[in-house]
Scaffold this motif. Structure first.
Motif, PDB file in Angstrom:
ATOM      1  N   GLU A 259      42.302 -83.303  99.529  1.00  0.00           N
ATOM      2  CA  GLU A 259      41.689 -82.704  98.341  1.00  0.00           C
ATOM      3  C   GLU A 259      40.174 -82.537  98.524  1.00  0.00           C
ATOM      4  OE1 GLU A 259      42.752 -84.715  94.713  1.00  0.00           O
ATOM      5  OE2 GLU A 259      41.659 -83.226  93.525  1.00  0.00           O
TER       6      GLU A 259
ATOM      7  N   LYS B  66      37.926 -97.245 106.238  1.00  0.00           N
ATOM      8  CA  LYS B  66      37.276 -97.662 104.986  1.00  0.00           C
ATOM      9  C   LYS B  66      37.380 -99.169 104.755  1.00  0.00           C
ATOM     10  CE  LYS B  66      41.043 -96.943 101.735  1.00  0.00           C
ATOM     11  NZ  LYS B  66      41.508 -96.320 100.519  1.00  0.00           N
TER      12      LYS B  66
ATOM     13  N   ASN C 295      48.557 -84.659  94.509  1.00  0.00           N
ATOM     14  CA  ASN C 295      48.999 -86.039  94.732  1.00  0.00           C
ATOM     15  C   ASN C 295      47.825 -86.950  94.401  1.00  0.00           C
ATOM     16  OD1 ASN C 295      50.580 -88.155  95.648  1.00  0.00           O
ATOM     17  ND2 ASN C 295      50.093 -87.810  97.809  1.00  0.00           N
TER      18      ASN C 295
ATOM     19  N   GLY D 187      46.677 -87.151 100.862  1.00  0.00           N
ATOM     20  CA  GLY D 187      46.444 -86.204  99.774  1.00  0.00           C
ATOM     21  C   GLY D 187      45.035 -86.302  99.213  1.00  0.00           C
ATOM     22  N   VAL D 188      44.515 -87.523  99.150  1.00  0.00           N
ATOM     23  CA  VAL D 188      43.168 -87.742  98.605  1.00  0.00           C
ATOM     24  C   VAL D 188      42.117 -87.104  99.518  1.00  0.00           C
ATOM     25  CG1 VAL D 188      41.471 -89.513  97.996  1.00  0.00           C
ATOM     26  CG2 VAL D 188      43.884 -89.864  97.448  1.00  0.00           C
TER      27      VAL D 188
ATOM     28  N   THR E 177      48.189 -93.345  88.652  1.00  0.00           N
ATOM     29  CA  THR E 177      48.928 -93.729  89.859  1.00  0.00           C
ATOM     30  C   THR E 177      48.346 -94.973  90.536  1.00  0.00           C
ATOM     31  OG1 THR E 177      47.629 -92.181  91.192  1.00  0.00           O
ATOM     32  CG2 THR E 177      49.744 -91.390  90.362  1.00  0.00           C
ATOM     33  N   VAL E 178      47.287 -95.530  89.969  1.00  0.00           N
ATOM     34  CA  VAL E 178      46.767 -96.796  90.509  1.00  0.00           C
ATOM     35  C   VAL E 178      47.129 -97.965  89.595  1.00  0.00           C
ATOM     36  CG1 VAL E 178      44.729 -98.055  91.280  1.00  0.00           C
ATOM     37  CG2 VAL E 178      44.865 -95.594  91.634  1.00  0.00           C
TER      38      VAL E 178
ATOM     39  N   LYS F 110      44.998 -89.650  93.056  1.00  0.00           N
ATOM     40  CA  LYS F 110      44.836 -91.089  92.863  1.00  0.00           C
ATOM     41  C   LYS F 110      44.164 -91.228  91.505  1.00  0.00           C
ATOM     42  CE  LYS F 110      43.137 -95.131  95.342  1.00  0.00           C
ATOM     43  NZ  LYS F 110      42.527 -95.605  96.582  1.00  0.00           N
TER      44      LYS F 110
ATOM     45  N   SER G 181      52.529 -93.365  93.554  1.00  0.00           N
ATOM     46  CA  SER G 181      51.654 -94.494  93.277  1.00  0.00           C
ATOM     47  C   SER G 181      50.722 -94.758  94.446  1.00  0.00           C
ATOM     48  CB  SER G 181      52.488 -95.744  92.993  1.00  0.00           C
ATOM     49  OG  SER G 181      51.646 -96.879  92.932  1.00  0.00           O
ATOM     50  N   TYR G 182      49.527 -95.212  94.119  1.00  0.00           N
ATOM     51  CA  TYR G 182      48.581 -95.673  95.127  1.00  0.00           C
ATOM     52  C   TYR G 182      48.343 -97.178  95.004  1.00  0.00           C
ATOM     53  CZ  TYR G 182      47.426 -90.874  96.363  1.00  0.00           C
ATOM     54  OH  TYR G 182      47.482 -89.584  96.811  1.00  0.00           O
ATOM     55  N   ALA G 183      49.083 -97.840  94.121  1.00  0.00           N
ATOM     56  CA  ALA G 183      48.944 -99.294  93.984  1.00  0.00           C
ATOM     57  C   ALA G 183      49.730 -99.928  95.126  1.00  0.00           C
ATOM     58  CB  ALA G 183      49.487 -99.754  92.647  1.00  0.00           C
TER      59      ALA G 183
ATOM     60  N   GLY H  44      49.026 -92.892 103.444  1.00  0.00           N
ATOM     61  CA  GLY H  44      49.218 -92.718 102.009  1.00  0.00           C
ATOM     62  C   GLY H  44      48.100 -91.966 101.313  1.00  0.00           C
ATOM     63  N   HIS H  45      46.891 -92.018 101.883  1.00  0.00           N
ATOM     64  CA  HIS H  45      45.762 -91.352 101.250  1.00  0.00           C
ATOM     65  C   HIS H  45      45.517 -89.942 101.790  1.00  0.00           C
ATOM     66  CE1 HIS H  45      45.026 -95.191  99.376  1.00  0.00           C
ATOM     67  NE2 HIS H  45      44.071 -94.659  98.647  1.00  0.00           N
TER      68      HIS H  45
ATOM     69  N   LEU I 156      48.684 -80.342 100.409  1.00  0.00           N
ATOM     70  CA  LEU I 156      49.689 -80.824 101.359  1.00  0.00           C
ATOM     71  C   LEU I 156      51.029 -80.995 100.647  1.00  0.00           C
ATOM     72  CD1 LEU I 156      47.716 -83.666 103.219  1.00  0.00           C
ATOM     73  CD2 LEU I 156      48.231 -81.391 104.090  1.00  0.00           C
TER      74      LEU I 156
ATOM     75  N   ILE J 220      52.929 -83.390 100.270  1.00  0.00           N
ATOM     76  CA  ILE J 220      53.097 -84.836 100.413  1.00  0.00           C
ATOM     77  C   ILE J 220      52.973 -85.552  99.077  1.00  0.00           C
ATOM     78  CG2 ILE J 220      51.797 -86.858 101.231  1.00  0.00           C
ATOM     79  CD1 ILE J 220      51.652 -85.546 103.907  1.00  0.00           C
ATOM     80  N   GLU J 221      53.857 -86.526  98.874  1.00  0.00           N
ATOM     81  CA  GLU J 221      53.738 -87.423  97.724  1.00  0.00           C
ATOM     82  C   GLU J 221      53.584 -88.847  98.243  1.00  0.00           C
ATOM     83  OE1 GLU J 221      57.164 -86.997  95.260  1.00  0.00           O
ATOM     84  OE2 GLU J 221      56.500 -85.087  94.417  1.00  0.00           O
ATOM     85  N   SER J 222      52.757 -89.646  97.568  1.00  0.00           N
ATOM     86  CA  SER J 222      52.525 -91.026  97.988  1.00  0.00           C
ATOM     87  C   SER J 222      53.347 -91.989  97.139  1.00  0.00           C
ATOM     88  CB  SER J 222      51.040 -91.365  97.870  1.00  0.00           C
ATOM     89  OG  SER J 222      50.300 -90.555  98.759  1.00  0.00           O
TER      90      SER J 222
ATOM     91  N   HIS K 198      49.273 -97.648  86.921  1.00  0.00           N
ATOM     92  CA  HIS K 198      50.597 -97.375  86.354  1.00  0.00           C
ATOM     93  C   HIS K 198      50.570 -97.334  84.821  1.00  0.00           C
ATOM     94  CE1 HIS K 198      52.681 -98.936  90.276  1.00  0.00           C
ATOM     95  NE2 HIS K 198      51.923 -97.880  90.468  1.00  0.00           N
TER      96      HIS K 198
ATOM     97  N   PHE L 204      56.816 -76.611  97.881  1.00  0.00           N
ATOM     98  CA  PHE L 204      56.519 -77.834  98.634  1.00  0.00           C
ATOM     99  C   PHE L 204      55.172 -78.479  98.339  1.00  0.00           C
ATOM    100  CE2 PHE L 204      59.335 -75.441 101.685  1.00  0.00           C
ATOM    101  CZ  PHE L 204      60.447 -76.232 101.490  1.00  0.00           C
ATOM    102  N   MET L 205      54.132 -77.660  98.112  1.00  0.00           N
ATOM    103  CA  MET L 205      52.798 -78.243  98.003  1.00  0.00           C
ATOM    104  C   MET L 205      52.662 -78.964  96.661  1.00  0.00           C
ATOM    105  SD  MET L 205      51.613 -77.502 100.888  1.00  0.00           S
ATOM    106  CE  MET L 205      52.281 -76.456 102.175  1.00  0.00           C
ATOM    107  N   ARG L 206      52.026 -80.106  96.695  1.00  0.00           N
ATOM    108  CA  ARG L 206      51.923 -80.936  95.486  1.00  0.00           C
ATOM    109  C   ARG L 206      50.508 -81.472  95.341  1.00  0.00           C
ATOM    110  NH1 ARG L 206      55.654 -78.587  94.514  1.00  0.00           N
ATOM    111  NH2 ARG L 206      57.825 -79.219  94.264  1.00  0.00           N
TER     112      ARG L 206
ATOM    113  N   ARG M 198      50.540 -90.579  83.635  1.00  0.00           N
ATOM    114  CA  ARG M 198      50.507 -91.954  84.128  1.00  0.00           C
ATOM    115  C   ARG M 198      49.409 -92.064  85.174  1.00  0.00           C
ATOM    116  NH1 ARG M 198      52.967 -94.458  88.494  1.00  0.00           N
ATOM    117  NH2 ARG M 198      53.623 -92.367  89.042  1.00  0.00           N
TER     118      ARG M 198
END
Lengths: 93, 418
Positions: free
Chosen positions: B248, B67, A48, B244-245, A73-74, A50, B305-307, B241-242, B254, B256-258, A76, A44-46, A71
């Motif tokens: 970290e 933020k 993720n 995970g950030v 993730t901001v 940015k 994605s974070y876009a 969405g953040h 977590l 979780i995927e965004s 793309h 489960f843990m990933r 890739r």
């Protein structure tokens, strides 16, 4: 829309591909010895992040083969694609 | 700071001065060096948490750090739907708590949230959908949550513009209806909670990004921000969405995927849709705002994605579904399109939990359906932080469920395909 460079077929439209999530997650070598927490981490843990992210894709409507991509993730932006089991540009394997 | 209550009289009074003298709804203080509790994330959930910390637990020395600007993330980007027709006991409890809070919230906060219980329909397009919906409706009724099944005939009577003919690719075979479901004004939820929390002494600090955590002997003792170090023995993180950030930064992993989730708004129309219609199978959900615009929601992009934008093909699919269901929409022009970043859990259920790190609490994983849960999520998270243990209502939504395996699979009720 992404233009994804399949290592076997070349650059193709995103809609030909399916996504496989985070790359380079290794199946535990000795599953019997794993604690529940270690299983949870594998299942489960990933990460993720940015930013640059090694991930898996499959060319579903093409050669139907899996491969890895790095890739961002901001933006793309896809900086590399490479075969399964190969070392990524950042040595993730 | 003295603050007048909003009422018909204050509206009339301020009309005489051409609405130039309305007081600020909340202050914008500089951060103090320390608080009792810091909430990271000034969306609806974070502001609700701060409000309930003050109201239910007497904790008023609280700061909400945002933020950007409050309510500028997913709170201002969702399709404003509220409902509680989830399948499992645990989910029904927390989403129903949330809906009940919504029902009295405008009065409680003295802020018009424009809660409109206009009903939410979930469509079935095949036998499996119909079985799933029937099961969910039965489960809802066992929990005392209003829910019923409508036939295509009843549907057509209720929503004449809906195409229920059997000769389309994905015919409508029926629907579930929660009459108490509906919509609420999303910005007002953030602003109402912000104003009410501020009135109880909470500091709302915008343009203050968290860059890291202060640690002493393992436990979290504060946060490093763009406005300096701010100390607190308890830090609650609710950043969608953040997640995970921020996790970290604390060295936490977590499940979780965004992903980006998109929505569109059309040009304004005369009133033609008085309810909310969702379809998980052909994948569209639509309602009409008080301004007359149609608000349409799409699915998530498959990739992380974070876009804060999504891809065109997702919109194409959604529009195709919308036009098949509502042929009258075919020449509609869309005015705006946007995306938000949603935090997806493997079981499509949230995490409202203590963490293995003392003093650090996480509220995340609401994925595609967080807006409806805003008050309930804040209420439960406030309890978890104040009492240092979860309330019975969010005990099952711990981070440890991924270790014990007690997942709460709500992929059906979440209604947005992931």
């Amino acid at each position: 829309m992404l233009l994804i460079n399949c290592p076997w077929c070349g650059p193709r439209d995103e809609c030909e591909f399916s996504y496989g999530g985070e790359a380079h997650i290794k199946r535990p070598e000795d599953p019997d010895k794993l604690s529940d927490a270690e299983w949870a981490d594998y299942l489960f843990m990933r990460t993720n992040p940015k930013g640059r992210f090694p991930e898996r894709w499959v060319h579903t409507h093409g050669c139907n083969r899996w491969f890895n991509a790095v890739r961002d993730t901001v933006t793309h932006d896809i900086s590399a694609t490479y075969g399964m089991g190969e070392d990524g540009p950042e040595g993730q394997l | 700071m003295s603050r007048s209550r909003y009422s018909i009289f204050s509206l009339a009074r301020n009309a005489y001065s051409h609405h130039r003298n309305w007081p600020k709804a909340w202050r914008s203080p500089e951060p103090k060096s320390a608080y009792d509790v810091i909430i990271v994330g000034g969306g609806g959930h974070g502001l609700a948490t701060a409000y309930y910390l003050a109201k239910e637990h007497g904790l008023t020395n609280v700061a909400v750090l945002e933020k950007g600007w409050i309510g500028g993330g997913n709170t201002g980007r969702n399709t404003t739907i509220i409902r509680s027709n989830y399948l499992w006991d645990e989910s029904a409890a927390i989403y129903e708590k949330s809906l009940q809070l919504y029902e009295g919230l405008s009065r409680e906060l003295n802020y018009n949230l424009m809660v409109s219980q206009r009903g939410v329909l979930n469509l079935a397009h095949n036998q499996h959908d119909l079985h799933e919906l029937s099961r969910r409706v039965s489960a809802n009724r066992l929990h005392g949550i209003d829910s019923e099944i409508l036939s295509p005939f009843q549907l057509k009577e209720m929503v004449p513009i809906l195409n229920v003919s059997p000769d389309v690719r994905f015919p409508v075979l029926g629907a579930s209806l929660q009459r108490r479901g509906g919509v609420a004004r999303h910005d007002a939820v953030a602003w109402g909670f912000a104003r009410a929390a501020d009135a109880r002494g909470v500091h709302i600090i915008q343009n203050c990004e968290v860059k890291g955590f202060c640690r002493e002997e393992g436990r979290v003792t504060g946060v490093e921000t763009t406005k300096g170090i701010i100390k607190a023995p308890k830090v609650g993180v609710v950043v969608a969405g953040h997640a995970g950030v921020v996790a970290e930064m604390a060295g936490l992993r977590l499940p979780i995927e965004s992903h980006p989730l998109q929505a569109l708004v059309s040009e304004p129309l005369k009133p033609l849709l008085h309810t909310v219609i969702m379809s998980g199978s052909v994948h569209v959900y639509v309602s009409q705002s008080d301004k007359g615009e149609l608000i349409l929601g799409a699915g998530i992009d498959a990739y992380n994605s974070y876009a804060q934008r999504g891809s065109i093909r997702i919109i194409e699919d959604m529009i195709a579904a919308a036009v098949e269901l509502f042929p009258i929409f075919s020449r509609l022009r869309m005015m705006r399109q946007w995306g938000g970043i949603v935090d997806i859990c493997p079981d499509a259920s949230p995490i409202i939990s203590k963490t293995p790190i003392d003093g650090l609490y996480f509220n995340c994983g609401w994925g595609t359906g967080g807006f409806k849960a805003t008050p309930g999520s804040g209420w439960a998270f406030a309890h978890t932080i104040a009492q240092d243990r979860p309330h019975a209502i969010n005990e099952a939504f711990g981070l440890d469920r991924f270790i014990t395996g007690a997942l709460i699979d709500e992929h059906g009720a979440a209604a947005v395909s992931h």
